[in-house]
Design an enzyme around this catalytic site. Structure first.
Site, PDB file in Angstrom:
ATOM      1  N   ARG A  43       0.855  -1.184   0.000  1.00 60.64           N
ATOM      2  CA  ARG A  43       0.000   0.000   0.000  1.00 60.64           C
ATOM      3  C   ARG A  43       0.897   1.243   0.000  1.00 60.64           C
ATOM      4  O   ARG A  43       2.018   1.212   0.507  1.00 60.64           O
ATOM      5  CB  ARG A  43      -0.896   0.005   1.232  1.00 60.64           C
ATOM      6  CG  ARG A  43      -1.931  -1.083   1.230  1.00 60.64           C
ATOM      7  CD  ARG A  43      -2.787  -1.029   2.504  1.00 60.64           C
ATOM      8  NE  ARG A  43      -3.762  -2.094   2.471  1.00 60.64           N
ATOM      9  CZ  ARG A  43      -3.580  -3.314   2.996  1.00 60.64           C
ATOM     10  NH1 ARG A  43      -2.441  -3.601   3.607  1.00 60.64           N
ATOM     11  NH2 ARG A  43      -4.528  -4.216   2.913  1.00 60.64           N
ATOM     12  N   LYS A  70      -2.717  -0.990   7.136  1.00 63.96           N
ATOM     13  CA  LYS A  70      -3.969  -0.291   6.854  1.00 63.96           C
ATOM     14  C   LYS A  70      -4.824  -0.162   8.109  1.00 63.96           C
ATOM     15  O   LYS A  70      -5.145  -1.154   8.761  1.00 63.96           O
ATOM     16  CB  LYS A  70      -4.745  -1.061   5.782  1.00 63.96           C
ATOM     17  CG  LYS A  70      -6.047  -0.411   5.376  1.00 63.96           C
ATOM     18  CD  LYS A  70      -6.738  -1.230   4.314  1.00 63.96           C
ATOM     19  CE  LYS A  70      -8.046  -0.610   3.904  1.00 63.96           C
ATOM     20  NZ  LYS A  70      -8.704  -1.405   2.875  1.00 63.96           N
ATOM     21  N   HIS A 122      -1.837   2.922  -5.715  1.00 70.34           N
ATOM     22  CA  HIS A 122      -2.703   1.879  -5.146  1.00 70.34           C
ATOM     23  C   HIS A 122      -3.238   0.960  -6.243  1.00 70.34           C
ATOM     24  O   HIS A 122      -3.410  -0.242  -6.035  1.00 70.34           O
ATOM     25  CB  HIS A 122      -3.849   2.496  -4.344  1.00 70.34           C
ATOM     26  CG  HIS A 122      -4.483   1.515  -3.423  1.00 70.34           C
ATOM     27  ND1 HIS A 122      -5.493   0.674  -3.821  1.00 70.34           N
ATOM     28  CD2 HIS A 122      -4.219   1.213  -2.134  1.00 70.34           C
ATOM     29  CE1 HIS A 122      -5.839  -0.100  -2.805  1.00 70.34           C
ATOM     30  NE2 HIS A 122      -5.086   0.202  -1.776  1.00 70.34           N
ATOM     31  N   ARG A 181      -1.581  -2.458  -7.239  1.00 72.71           N
ATOM     32  CA  ARG A 181      -1.925  -3.670  -6.493  1.00 72.71           C
ATOM     33  C   ARG A 181      -2.981  -4.478  -7.249  1.00 72.71           C
ATOM     34  O   ARG A 181      -2.862  -5.697  -7.393  1.00 72.71           O
ATOM     35  CB  ARG A 181      -2.414  -3.296  -5.097  1.00 72.71           C
ATOM     36  CG  ARG A 181      -1.334  -2.669  -4.248  1.00 72.71           C
ATOM     37  CD  ARG A 181      -1.876  -1.950  -3.014  1.00 72.71           C
ATOM     38  NE  ARG A 181      -2.791  -2.725  -2.212  1.00 72.71           N
ATOM     39  CZ  ARG A 181      -2.447  -3.634  -1.311  1.00 72.71           C
ATOM     40  NH1 ARG A 181      -1.171  -3.899  -1.107  1.00 72.71           N
ATOM     41  NH2 ARG A 181      -3.359  -4.287  -0.612  1.00 72.71           N
TER      42      ARG A 181
END
Length: 160
Positions: A15, A42, A108, A111
């Site tokens: 992240r 996160k 992001h 991912r």
């Protein structure tokens, strides 16, 4: 520094906040692992560190970073403006914008791209979800599914 951050993001699927807050102390280069502390994960919901296996390419990026900033800073990606701070959260997204990917790709979003491409190549969904640090949604399954899918030295299983 920004290009190296983008390269490491592509190679590790972490992240944005995990990449930006990475400290040298989180890396075990002999074990070829990046151990992201639970507090850096996160929303701070994690009880344990997340282990990210490091490929030869990722280790090469780390060697380049070490050559650039050595032992003098605790962060892999320090701010250009304040020695005690980290790279801005907008740095990599601005790089994608300059490359012509505005609205098409983000840090992001890498991912999701990695997840999709490797799934198409037959990688185990469980291993991919573990690499992305996605928690099992079912509390019952999560209670019993404790394997990490790491095999050998920094390699991943592709079996379901």
């Amino acid at each position: 520094m920004t290009r190296l951050a983008a390269r490491l993001a592509v190679l590790t699927w972490t992240r944005p906040v995990e990449l930006r807050t990475a400290r040298w102390e989180h890396f075990d280069l002999e074990a070829k692992e990046w151990r992201i502390p639970a507090a850096n994960m996160k929303e701070g919901k994690h009880l344990q560190a997340h282990t990210v296996p490091l490929s030869a390419q990722a280790l090469s990026v780390l060697a380049e970073l070490r050559a650039l900033n050595g032992e003098r800073v605790q962060w892999l990606f320090p701010s250009n403006h304040a020695a005690d701070s980290i790279m801005s959260e907008n740095t990599l997204n601005l790089l994608f914008k300059r490359m012509g990917y505005e609205g098409k790709q983000s840090h992001h979003g890498l991912r999701a791209s990695a997840r999709s491409l490797l799934s198409e190549r037959g990688w185990s969904a469980a291993a991919l979800e573990t690499q992305l640090d996605h928690a099992e949604r079912s509390k019952v399954v999560a209670a019993y599914a404790r394997s990490e899918h790491l095999v050998g030295e920094g390699s991943w299983t592709t079996e379901a």
